[in-house]
Design an enzyme around this catalytic site. Structure first.
Site, PDB file in Angstrom:
ATOM      1  N   CYS A  44       0.839  -1.208   0.000  1.00  0.00           N
ATOM      2  CA  CYS A  44       0.000   0.000   0.000  1.00  0.00           C
ATOM      3  C   CYS A  44       0.871   1.253   0.000  1.00  0.00           C
ATOM      4  CB  CYS A  44      -0.920   0.017   1.221  1.00  0.00           C
ATOM      5  SG  CYS A  44      -2.113  -1.340   1.288  1.00  0.00           S
ATOM      6  N   ASP A 444     -19.979  -0.378  18.274  1.00  0.00           N
ATOM      7  CA  ASP A 444     -20.508   0.405  17.164  1.00  0.00           C
ATOM      8  C   ASP A 444     -20.803  -0.574  16.034  1.00  0.00           C
ATOM      9  OD1 ASP A 444     -21.008   2.631  15.357  1.00  0.00           O
ATOM     10  OD2 ASP A 444     -19.025   2.215  14.536  1.00  0.00           O
ATOM     11  N   ASP A 625     -15.088   2.866  15.744  1.00  0.00           N
ATOM     12  CA  ASP A 625     -14.072   3.327  14.791  1.00  0.00           C
ATOM     13  C   ASP A 625     -14.352   4.701  14.208  1.00  0.00           C
ATOM     14  OD1 ASP A 625     -16.254   2.666  13.052  1.00  0.00           O
ATOM     15  OD2 ASP A 625     -14.802   2.515  11.415  1.00  0.00           O
ATOM     16  N   ASP A 629     -17.888   8.078  17.329  1.00  0.00           N
ATOM     17  CA  ASP A 629     -17.667   7.217  18.497  1.00  0.00           C
ATOM     18  C   ASP A 629     -16.646   7.804  19.465  1.00  0.00           C
ATOM     19  OD1 ASP A 629     -19.324   5.197  17.376  1.00  0.00           O
ATOM     20  OD2 ASP A 629     -17.645   4.530  16.138  1.00  0.00           O
TER      21      ASP A 629
END
Length: 726
Positions: A44, A444, A625, A629
Site C-alpha cells: 500500500c 458500534d 471506529d 464514536d
C-alpha cells in the site's frame, strides 16, 4: 472514524491576507498531510507513494504506516482536493488533515528522554561499581577516600539528572499534600547520597553511591518498560481539531471568494462542491445532492439532500454542488462540540488510579514511619548519629518500591507482547487493569462489527443483459451502491452495455439512452418503486417492465460473530449502539444475537449511554471506529478501535486492533484478567520480601549496599513472575 478534508495549501493566514505587492514573498512550496485509513501493508505504501509522486507539482510524498498518514511537499498551487481523487482512483480512502494542528501534537519526547536518563544512570553506576570493587578489594585510607570522592563526583550529578522524573513527581505530589510511589524513592536516594557523602567526609569505610545509582537505574528501567507498553498518546480532542475545514468558498453576490473559515459569519452563503466537507452547520439554500454523514452519525449510506435540509460540519457532499446558509460557525459547530465532549471525557478518564498508585497510598506512609522509627530508636539507643542514619537509609532502600514499581510495567509488557502477536496494540498504561474489570461491551456497527461497505446479494436474479445496462449506469456514479454493483458485475465477467448520453442526477441516480429508450439506475422514489426496508438500488430498463431492485447488505467484519459469542459465554453483557437506521441496526443485532441495541444515535447519545452505564456501576468496554464514536470511546472504562479507524478514534482508544479480525477482543479480556492476577501476585511477592527484609534492616543487619542488592533481587523476582504470563 473519519479524518477530515481541507483545502491543501499550508500557507499562513497572514500571507493570504497580505497585499498584492508582497507576491514575491509567497511560499515556494506547500506541505500537506493526508489521512489514509485503509492502508495496511508495504505494498500500500509503495502504491500510494508512486501514485502521488507521479502527480504534477509533487516534490515528494512519504507514507507513515503506523500513523496511516501521507506527508506531501508540493508546488504552492497544489491542493489536497487535487490529490484525494488520485488516491481514491488507486483504491484508497483519503482525507486532508491540518498540518499545523498535527505538528502541535507530535512533540512528545518522553521515550527518548527516559532512555537517555536510563543510559546515564547505567553508565555512571558501572563506573562507580568499578571504584567500589577496588575499595572492597582492600583499598584503604587515602586511596579509599579518593575513590569515594571520585564516586561522589560521578554519583551526585548522575542521580540528579537521571532521577529528575522521580524528583518532579514526588514534589508534585507533596505540593498538594499527598504521597505517591516516588516520594519514598526520592527519600531513599537522598538519604543514600547524604549518608555516603557524610561517611566520605569522615573517612568512613563504607559509602553507598553505587547503591543510589543502581537504585536509580532499576527504577528508570521500570519507567521505560511502562512507557514502551503503549504508543505515544496524543489528545483525541486535538486530533479532532485537525479535522476541521480551514477554508471555505463564500458567495458574495455572483462572486465566489475563498476565505478562512474563521472569517465566516452566521447567515453567510457557502458553496460546497462535490467531494467537499461542510465547514459549518447550516441549512441548504440551493442545490440537490447526497450527503455522507458517516463522520457524525455512522450511517452506512448517503442521504438525499435538498433545499431546507440541515447539514453539519464534517459531512461530505457527494454528488452535486450545494449552497449552504451558515447557522453555526467556529466553536459552535457540531464537530467542535464533539471535540469538547472528547476533552471532557479525557479529563474524566485521567482520574483513574492504577493498582500501583493505590498501593502507594498505603505503602509510602508505612515506609516513612518505619524509617523514622528506626532512626529514632537507634539514635536513642546508641546516640550514634552515623549508625542511626545508616540504618534509616538501609530501611528506606530495602523497602524502596522498586518491586512495586516493576510489578505493573513488567506484567503489562509481557501481556502487551502476547496481545501484539494476536494483533492488538496496548496504548495506555492502565488499559489492561481496566479491561480486566469489564462486564459490559458496547459495539458500534458500521466499520466495527461490519465492513462498512455494501455488498450485492442478488446478482443472480438479473440476466446478463440487465446487468450490462446496470453496469454501464453504475460506472457513471460515485455512489457507494454503484461502486459495489460495479465491483460485483465486473467480478462476474459482465461487460458494460453501450449506454449513451450517460449522466448522473445528483441525489437520484444515473440515466442514459440504450437502443432508443431511457434507462435509469437509482433511488426507489425516482423510479416509482416501493423501497421497502432493505437497502436497494433500482434498475429501470425502459422496456415497460417494473423497476427491479439490487439488494445490498453490510457484510460482517471477520470474527464479529465469534467475538460476540465468546463475550456472551464469558458472562459479559453486549450492546449495539449505532447512528445507522433502525432497520439496519435491528437486522445486525438479530444476526449476531445481540438483545439490546440502539439505532439512529448521535455522538452525544452514544457518550450519554456509556456514561449512564458507568453511573450504574458498570465497567464498559467501548469498541468503535468512527468520529461519532470518539466521545463514547473516551467516556468508557476502556476502549478499543480498529487500525482502520481514523486518527481521532485511534487516539481516543486505549487499545488498537491491528488486523481485521475481531475475535482477539474476547481473548484480550482473558489475558487482561490473567495479567491483573500476576500484578496482584507481584504485590504479594513484594510484600513478603518486605516482611522478611525490613526487620533485618531495622535490626541493623543490612547496610545500605546490602539493602540495594536485596531490593534488586526482589525486582528480578517480580520480573521473572511477570514472564510467566507468556
Amino acid at each position: 472514524m473519519t479524518a477530515q478534508m481541507r483545502p491543501a495549501m499550508a500557507v499562513c493566514p497572514g500571507c493570504v491576507a497580505a497585499p498584492s505587492e508582497a507576491v514575491d514573498m509567497a511560499p515556494t512550496e506547500a506541505r500537506l498531510a493526508l489521512s489514509l485509513p485503509t492502508i495496511h501493508c508495504q505494498a500500500c505504501i509503495s502504491k500510494v507513494e508512486r501514485g502521488l509522486n507521479a502527480h504534477p507539482g509533487i516534490h515528494s510524498a512519504r507514507v507513515n504506516l503506523t500513523l496511516k498518514r501521507a506527508l506531501i511537499e508540493a508546488d504552492p498551487e497544489v491542493r489536497a482536493d487535487d490529490l484525494i481523487p488520485v488516491l481514491e482512483g488507486l483504491g484508497f480512502e483519503a482525507h486532508e488533515l491540518d498540518l499545523a494542528t498535527l505538528a502541535a501534537t507530535q512533540s512528545d519526547r518522553a521515550g527518548r528522554d527516559l532512555l537517555m536518563r536510563l543510559a546515564v544512570a547505567g553508565f555512571a553506576s558501572m563506573n562507580v561499581m568499578l571504584l567500589s570493587i577496588s575499595v572492597w578489594s582492600g583499598a584503604s585510607d587515602a586511596t579509599r577516600d579518593m575513590f569515594h570522592w571520585i564516586s561522589a563526583a560521578i554519583a551526585f550529578p548522575a542521580v540528579i539528572f537521571a532521577g529528575k522524573p522521580f524528583f518532579t513527581n514526588a514534589w508534585s505530589a507533596l505540593r498538594v499534600g499527598r504521597l505517591n510511589m516516588d516520594v519514598p524513592i526520592v527519600l531513599a536516594l537522598a538519604l543514600a547520597l547524604i549518608t555516603s557523602l557524610w561517611e566520605t567526609s569522615l573517612s568512613g569505610e563504607h559509602a553507598y553511591f553505587d547503591a543510589a545509582l543502581t537504585l536509580t537505574f532499576f527504577l528508570l528501567a521500570g519507567r521505560y518498560l511502562d512507557y514502551r507498553t503503549r504508543a505515544v498518546a496524543r489528545s483525541a480532542a486535538e486530533e479532532l481539531a485537525a479535522l476541521e475545514v480551514p477554508r471555505a468558498i463564500r458567495m458574495e453576490g455572483d462572486r465566489e471568494v475563498e476565505v478562512a473559515v474563521s472569517e465566516l459569519a452566521i447567515g453567510d452563503l457557502i458553496l460546497v462542491r462535490p467531494g467537499g466537507r461542510m465547514p459549518v452547520d447550516g441549512v441548504i439554500a440551493t442545490g440537490q445532492s447526497e450527503l455522507d454523514r458517516s463522520l457524525l452519525t455512522g450511517e452506512t449510506l448517503p442521504v438525499f439532500a435538498e433545499p431546507g435540509t440541515r447539514v453539519s460540519a464534517g459531512e461530505v457532499n457527494l454528488t452535486g454542488p450545494l449552497v449552504v446558509r451558515a447557522e453555526a460557525v467556529g466553536e459552535d459547530t457540531s464537530l467542535h462540540r464533539m471535540a469538547d465532549l472528547v476533552a471532557i471525557a479525557e479529563s474524566g478518564r485521567s482520574r483513574y488510579t492504577s493498582l500501583a498508585d493505590s498501593a502507594a497510598k498505603l505503602y509510602a506512609p508505612g515506609v516513612h514511619i518505619l524509617s523514622a522509627l528506626a532512626f529514632i530508636g537507634w539514635y536513642l539507643y546508641t546516640y550514634d548519629l552515623r549508625m542511626a542514619l545508616n540504618i534509616a537509609a538501609a530501611v528506606l532502600i530495602i523497602t524502596c518500591p522498586c518491586a512495586l514499581g516493576l510489578a505493573v510495567p513488567a506484567v503489562t509488557t509481557a501481556a502487551s507482547g502476547r496481545l501484539f502477536k494476536k494483533g492488538m496494540l496496548i496504548k495506555h498504561s492502565t488499559a489492561l487493569e481496566r479491561l480486566a474489570g469489564v462486564d459490559t461491551v458496547v459495539f458500534d456497527k458500521t466499520g466495527t462489527l461490519t465492513a462498512g461497505t455494501p455488498q450485492l446479494e442478488n446478482l443472480d436474479a438479473f440476466s446478463r443483459a440487465e446487468l450490462a445496462i446496470a453496469l454501464a449506469l453504475a460506472e457513471g456514479s460515485s455512489h457507494p451502491l454503484s461502486r459495489s454493483l460495479t465491483a460485483a458485475a465486473r467480478a462476474a465477467g459482465i461487460a458494460p452495455a453501450e449506454v449513451t448520453e450517460l449522466q448522473e442526477r445528483p441525489g437520484f441516480g444515473s440515466e442514459g439512452q440504450f437502443q432508443g429508450r431511457t434507462v435509469r439506475l437509482g433511488r426507489a422514489a425516482w423510479l416509482g418503486a416501493d423501497q421497502g426496508s432493505q437497502t436497494a438500488a433500482w434498475l429501470d430498463t425502459g422496456d415497460g417492465t417494473a423497476p427491479r431492485g439490487f439488494l445490498f447488505h453490510d457484510a460482517l467484519r471477520p470474527g464479529a460473530a465469534e467475538a460476540v459469542a465468546q463475550l456472551h459465554a464469558a458472562g459479559k453483557e453486549v450492546l449495539l449502539i449505532s447512528g445507522d437506521t433502525t432497520a439496519a441496526v435491528e437486522d445486525l443485532a438479530h444476526r449476531l444475537g445481540i438483545q439490546k441495541w440502539l439505532a439512529e444515535a448521535l455522538p452525544q447519545d452514544k457518550a450519554a449511554r456509556v456514561q449512564s452505564l458507568s453511573d450504574q456501576g458498570r465497567k464498559v468496554l467501548m469498541v468503535g471506529d468512527g468520529l461519532n464514536d470518539t466521545a463514547a470511546l473516551t467516556a468508557a472504562h476502556v476502549s478499543i478501535s480498529p487500525a482502520s479507524a481514523l486518527d481521532a478514534a485511534r487516539v481516543a482508544s486505549d487499545i488498537v486492533l491491528l488486523g481485521q479480525d475481531l475475535e482477539p477482543i474476547a481473548e484480550a479480556c482473558v489475558v487482561a484478567s490473567k495479567a491483573t492476577k500476576r500484578i496482584r501476585e507481584n504485590f504479594r511477592i513484594a510484600t513478603l520480601y518486605n516482611v522478611i527484609a525490613v526487620p533485618l534492616a531495622i535490626a541493623g543487619f543490612a547496610t545500605p549496599l546490602i539493602a540495594a542488592l536485596a531490593m534488586s533481587s526482589s525486582s528480578i523476582t517480580v520480573s521473572l513472575n511477570a514472564l510467566r504470563l507468556k
